[in-house]
Design an enzyme around this catalytic site. Structure first.
Site, PDB file in Angstrom:
ATOM      1  N   SER A  76      10.462   5.523  -0.514  1.00 57.72           N
ATOM      2  CA  SER A  76       9.265   5.403  -1.341  1.00 57.72           C
ATOM      3  C   SER A  76       8.041   4.850  -0.608  1.00 57.72           C
ATOM      4  O   SER A  76       7.514   5.488   0.287  1.00 57.72           O
ATOM      5  CB  SER A  76       9.639   4.540  -2.535  1.00 57.72           C
ATOM      6  OG  SER A  76       8.701   4.652  -3.539  1.00 57.72           O
ATOM      7  N   ASP A 291       2.398   7.319  -3.991  1.00 53.32           N
ATOM      8  CA  ASP A 291       3.154   6.705  -2.895  1.00 53.32           C
ATOM      9  C   ASP A 291       4.055   7.768  -2.253  1.00 53.32           C
ATOM     10  O   ASP A 291       3.987   8.950  -2.610  1.00 53.32           O
ATOM     11  CB  ASP A 291       3.940   5.469  -3.362  1.00 53.32           C
ATOM     12  CG  ASP A 291       5.103   5.829  -4.258  1.00 53.32           C
ATOM     13  OD1 ASP A 291       5.139   6.962  -4.763  1.00 53.32           O
ATOM     14  OD2 ASP A 291       5.998   4.981  -4.458  1.00 53.32           O
ATOM     15  N   ASP A 293       7.083   8.844  -2.329  1.00 54.73           N
ATOM     16  CA  ASP A 293       7.977   9.757  -3.062  1.00 54.73           C
ATOM     17  C   ASP A 293       7.392  10.102  -4.433  1.00 54.73           C
ATOM     18  O   ASP A 293       8.099  10.608  -5.309  1.00 54.73           O
ATOM     19  CB  ASP A 293       9.385   9.177  -3.203  1.00 54.73           C
ATOM     20  CG  ASP A 293       9.419   7.907  -4.026  1.00 54.73           C
ATOM     21  OD1 ASP A 293       8.362   7.263  -4.183  1.00 54.73           O
ATOM     22  OD2 ASP A 293      10.507   7.546  -4.524  1.00 54.73           O
ATOM     23  N   GLU A 385       4.540  -1.083 -14.210  1.00 56.24           N
ATOM     24  CA  GLU A 385       4.354  -2.195 -13.297  1.00 56.24           C
ATOM     25  C   GLU A 385       2.906  -2.102 -12.815  1.00 56.24           C
ATOM     26  O   GLU A 385       2.335  -1.002 -12.752  1.00 56.24           O
ATOM     27  CB  GLU A 385       5.309  -2.089 -12.119  1.00 56.24           C
ATOM     28  CG  GLU A 385       6.757  -2.225 -12.546  1.00 56.24           C
ATOM     29  CD  GLU A 385       7.716  -2.201 -11.371  1.00 56.24           C
ATOM     30  OE1 GLU A 385       8.380  -3.218 -11.156  1.00 56.24           O
ATOM     31  OE2 GLU A 385       7.801  -1.175 -10.676  1.00 56.24           O
ATOM     32  N   ASN A 387       1.854  -2.130  -9.984  1.00 59.42           N
ATOM     33  CA  ASN A 387       1.765  -1.274  -8.797  1.00 59.42           C
ATOM     34  C   ASN A 387       1.679   0.227  -9.125  1.00 59.42           C
ATOM     35  O   ASN A 387       1.637   1.057  -8.222  1.00 59.42           O
ATOM     36  CB  ASN A 387       2.926  -1.554  -7.838  1.00 59.42           C
ATOM     37  CG  ASN A 387       4.293  -1.250  -8.449  1.00 59.42           C
ATOM     38  OD1 ASN A 387       4.410  -0.472  -9.388  1.00 59.42           O
ATOM     39  ND2 ASN A 387       5.342  -1.856  -7.907  1.00 59.42           N
ATOM     40  N   ALA A 511      11.615 -12.949  -4.018  1.00 55.79           N
ATOM     41  CA  ALA A 511      12.083 -12.178  -2.865  1.00 55.79           C
ATOM     42  C   ALA A 511      11.999 -10.701  -3.211  1.00 55.79           C
ATOM     43  O   ALA A 511      12.409 -10.293  -4.296  1.00 55.79           O
ATOM     44  CB  ALA A 511      13.526 -12.564  -2.560  1.00 55.79           C
ATOM     45  N   SER A 512      11.457  -9.913  -2.294  1.00 56.63           N
ATOM     46  CA  SER A 512      11.399  -8.466  -2.519  1.00 56.63           C
ATOM     47  C   SER A 512      12.813  -7.893  -2.556  1.00 56.63           C
ATOM     48  O   SER A 512      13.708  -8.368  -1.857  1.00 56.63           O
ATOM     49  CB  SER A 512      10.612  -7.804  -1.383  1.00 56.63           C
ATOM     50  OG  SER A 512      10.894  -6.425  -1.353  1.00 56.63           O
ATOM     51  N   THR A 514      13.103  -4.627  -1.909  1.00 60.46           N
ATOM     52  CA  THR A 514      13.013  -3.394  -1.111  1.00 60.46           C
ATOM     53  C   THR A 514      12.587  -3.650   0.330  1.00 60.46           C
ATOM     54  O   THR A 514      12.645  -2.752   1.153  1.00 60.46           O
ATOM     55  CB  THR A 514      11.982  -2.413  -1.729  1.00 60.46           C
ATOM     56  OG1 THR A 514      10.698  -3.034  -1.724  1.00 60.46           O
ATOM     57  CG2 THR A 514      12.354  -2.004  -3.137  1.00 60.46           C
TER      58      THR A 514
HETATM   59  C1  G16 Z   1      10.446   0.002  -6.032  1.00 62.29           C
HETATM   60  C2  G16 Z   1      10.857  -0.181  -7.466  1.00 62.29           C
HETATM   61  C3  G16 Z   1       9.708  -0.777  -8.251  1.00 62.29           C
HETATM   62  C4  G16 Z   1       9.266  -2.082  -7.595  1.00 62.29           C
HETATM   63  C5  G16 Z   1       8.959  -1.862  -6.108  1.00 62.29           C
HETATM   64  C6  G16 Z   1       8.721  -3.150  -5.357  1.00 62.29           C
HETATM   65  O1  G16 Z   1       9.354   0.866  -5.979  1.00 62.29           O
HETATM   66  O2  G16 Z   1      11.229   1.068  -7.999  1.00 62.29           O
HETATM   67  O3  G16 Z   1      10.131  -0.989  -9.564  1.00 62.29           O
HETATM   68  O4  G16 Z   1       8.131  -2.581  -8.211  1.00 62.29           O
HETATM   69  O5  G16 Z   1      10.065  -1.245  -5.486  1.00 62.29           O
HETATM   70  O6  G16 Z   1       9.858  -3.959  -5.499  1.00 62.29           O
HETATM   71  P1  G16 Z   1      10.069  -5.267  -4.666  1.00 62.29           P
HETATM   72  O7  G16 Z   1       8.883  -6.130  -4.942  1.00 62.29           O
HETATM   73  O8  G16 Z   1      11.354  -5.849  -5.172  1.00 62.29           O
HETATM   74  O9  G16 Z   1      10.117  -4.902  -3.209  1.00 62.29           O
HETATM   75  P2  G16 Z   1       9.326   2.096  -4.994  1.00 62.29           P
HETATM   76  O10 G16 Z   1       8.062   2.807  -5.340  1.00 62.29           O
HETATM   77  O11 G16 Z   1       9.339   1.517  -3.611  1.00 62.29           O
HETATM   78  O12 G16 Z   1      10.579   2.849  -5.327  1.00 62.29           O
END
Ligand code: G16
Length: 544
Positions: A76, A291, A293, A385, A387, A511-512, A514
């Site tokens: 993503s 973004d 994807d 969200e 974002n 904490a993230s 992703t």
């Molecule tokens: C993913 C999740 C979203 C989340 C984002 C950031 O988005 O599908 O719900 O807001 O990650 O998450 P984090 O702050 O935990 O890193 P995407 O667009 O990367 O799939």
């Protein structure tokens, strides 16, 4: 041989196959976690993880009587060298949360034999017949590591004896759509044709109904983050037709993998609060960024004084909630509209929703999977969200009420027809940048609004989101929908002390799920104060 013996033999053969294939995808000495959006890592480290996700997808399908499960290979918004994988359940929703534990266990099984044992254990605990049929579909974004990871996935699916179909390069929401279409094909309410063309047809028809008899909207420039959204938006635009609307797609270079999300795309625009490279803004016109994807979108424009204005997920949710409420009022149908947000929602947006629109607002943890579950509790649940990741869910009861409504006036009829078309225009399986793009343009055209009129609803509190790299982000634990830290002990009290000094101050740390980083969010009355507040909180947590 007895039936039981025969069955035992089939299972033993499957386990032996898993062990054998697994030797081709050796596990690295690393702990993997199924996070906010599945597994995310450097693409080079994911081979064994994706192989093992193939095994889990087969089990999931078997558990659900052979319904088709989706596997999307994407990272993503992450940088080009990252990749990831997420599982899609039969109705196009995210993998049931209780299964995430198995995904993590499979990914971390530290030998080929142990992996086969985990597979067997899961089948026993979850009461899964390993001889039952399994069906899986998958797709990927445009990342360079994609084809190699697809090969690992195919090995996993073959080892587990699943049937599978490769859908090639698609946006994440398109695969969600396809999964739902396949699983609803033989029901009284099929969702659509399970192909990319079926997706373009469904969205373009609904868009044309909503725009019928309205003037042609101005051309919209869309930054596709040099990802899969570019070619897919071009194909969707052809299905809609240039007589209806023109899209100018920029940052659409999918042939140069290093350009993906680089200085462009929804995440860049939202976090930097500035325009992406490759776009020359003309005052008063609306622009959008997807973004990598195409599951997120944000909009923006320049005012006459060259001031940059972001129209993010909060603004999109507010616009949709307002429009849906207006249509409901016009039709006279009583349905409950609710909005779901996260801690990142700008304080002004939540205030506008509750005090001006008077809609209930629910706050959940980050991750569309969390928002989705809260949104289904409303007749019409709008979830976004900040974002730019979100969608609208119409409950079956709401659709029934709309379909069976007998209008007493042309105005009521128009409102009901528009609401029903919106339910087709919106990809209800998951947040979808392309579907959200059409939805926002449709609403603005209906209202004869430009971006500035849309932006008038409320003024965002100045806000900032920064990434802080720490040694171990897993020590940060939160509560209350991630708005407060419970660990490390004492840190939240210190944040509270800092925040108190700022007018309209608010800040949180999490904490993230992703990326290997902490996220620090803050908002305050002025730009200067918010920069200062964010810096102080970041300074406080950086040494963990
Ligand atoms: C993913 C999740 C979203 C989340 C984002 C950031 O988005 O599908 O719900 O807001 O990650 O998450 P984090 O702050 O935990 O890193 P995407 O667009 O990367 O799939």
């Amino acid at each position: 041989m007895s039936d039981q013996d025969q069955s035992d033999q089939v299972i033993l053969q499957q386990l032996a196959q898993i062990e054998q294939f697994s030797t081709l995808h050796p596990r690295l000495d690393k702990t993997f976690t199924y996070g906010t959006a599945g597994f995310r890592e450097k693409g080079a480290l994911l081979d064994s993880v994706i192989f093992r996700v193939g095994l889990l997808a087969a089990l999931r399908s078997r558990k659900l009587e052979g319904q088709t499960i989706g596997v999307m290979i994407t990272a993503s918004h992450n940088p080009p060298e990252d990749n990831g994988v997420k599982l899609i359940d039969p109705q196009g929703e995210m993998l049931e949360q209780s299964w995430e534990e198995y995904a993590t266990r499979f990914a971390n099984a530290d030998s080929d034999e142990y992996l086969a044992r985990e597979y067997l254990n899961a089948s026993e605990v979850l009461k899964i017949n390993l001889e039952a049929p399994a069906a899986v579909v998958f797709a990927r974004d445009t990342r360079e590591s994609g084809p190699r990871l697809v090969a690992a996935l195919k090995d996993g699916l073959s080892a587990a004896g699943a049937e599978f179909t490769d859908y090639g390069e698609l946006t994440t929401p398109q695969l969600h759509y396809i999964v739902k279409c396949i699983n609803t094909a033989k029901t009284p309410s099929p969702y659509g044709a399970p192909t990319a063309q079926g997706y373009y047809d469904k969205l373009s028809s609904a868009f044309k109904v909503v725009l019928k008899n309205l003037p042609k909207p101005s051309a919209v420039t869309v930054d596709a983050a040099n990802g899969i959204g570019g070619p897919q938006l071009n194909a969707l635009a052809s299905a809609i037709g240039s007589d209806v609307i023109n899209f100018v797609v920029v940052n659409a270079d999918v042939a140069t993998p290093t350009k993906l999300n680089f200085q462009c795309g929804a995440d860049f625009v939202k976090t930097q609060q500035k325009q992406p490279s490759g776009v020359d803004l003309v005052a008063g016109q609306i622009y959008a960024s997807l973004d990598g994807d195409a599951d997120r979108i944000v909009f923006y424009y320049l005012d006459e004084d060259s001031g940059f204005h972001l129209l993010d997920g909060d603004k999109i949710a507010s616009l949709i909630a307002m429009f849906v409420q207006d249509l409901l009022a016009q039709s006279g149908i009583s349905l409950e509209v609710g909005v779901v947000q996260t801690a990142y929602a700008n304080g002004s947006s939540s205030q506008y929703l509750t005090e001006v629109l008077k809609v209930p607002v629910t706050v959940t943890s980050t991750g569309v999977k969390n928002l989705h579950h809260a949104a289904v509790l409303f007749d019409i649940g709008v979830y976004f969200e900040a974002n730019g990741h979100g969608t609208v869910l119409f409950s079956p009861g709401a659709i029934k009420a709309l379909e069976s409504f007998e209008a007493n006036s042309p105005s009521q009829q128009t409102a009901v027809t528009t609401l029903l078309s919106l339910s087709d225009l919106i990809n209800q399986t998951v947040g979808d940048a392309l579907s959200d793009l059409l939805l926002v343009i449709a609403i603005l055209t209906q209202k004869s609004w430009g971006p500035a009129e849309w932006d008038l609803a409320y003024t965002d509190l100045p806000n900032r989101l920064v990434k802080v790299l720490v040694k171990d982000r897993t020590v940060f634990k939160t509560e209350n929908a991630e708005r407060r830290l419970v660990q490390p002990a004492g840190v939240q009290d210190k944040i509270d002390e800092i925040v108190k000094k700022y007018k309209f101050g608010r800040s949180f740390v999490r904490a993230s799920g992703t990326e290997d980083a902490l996220r620090v969010y803050a908002e305050a009355a002025t730009q200067g104060e918010v920069v200062d507040l964010t810096m102080k909180v970041a300074e406080l947590v950086k040494d963990f």
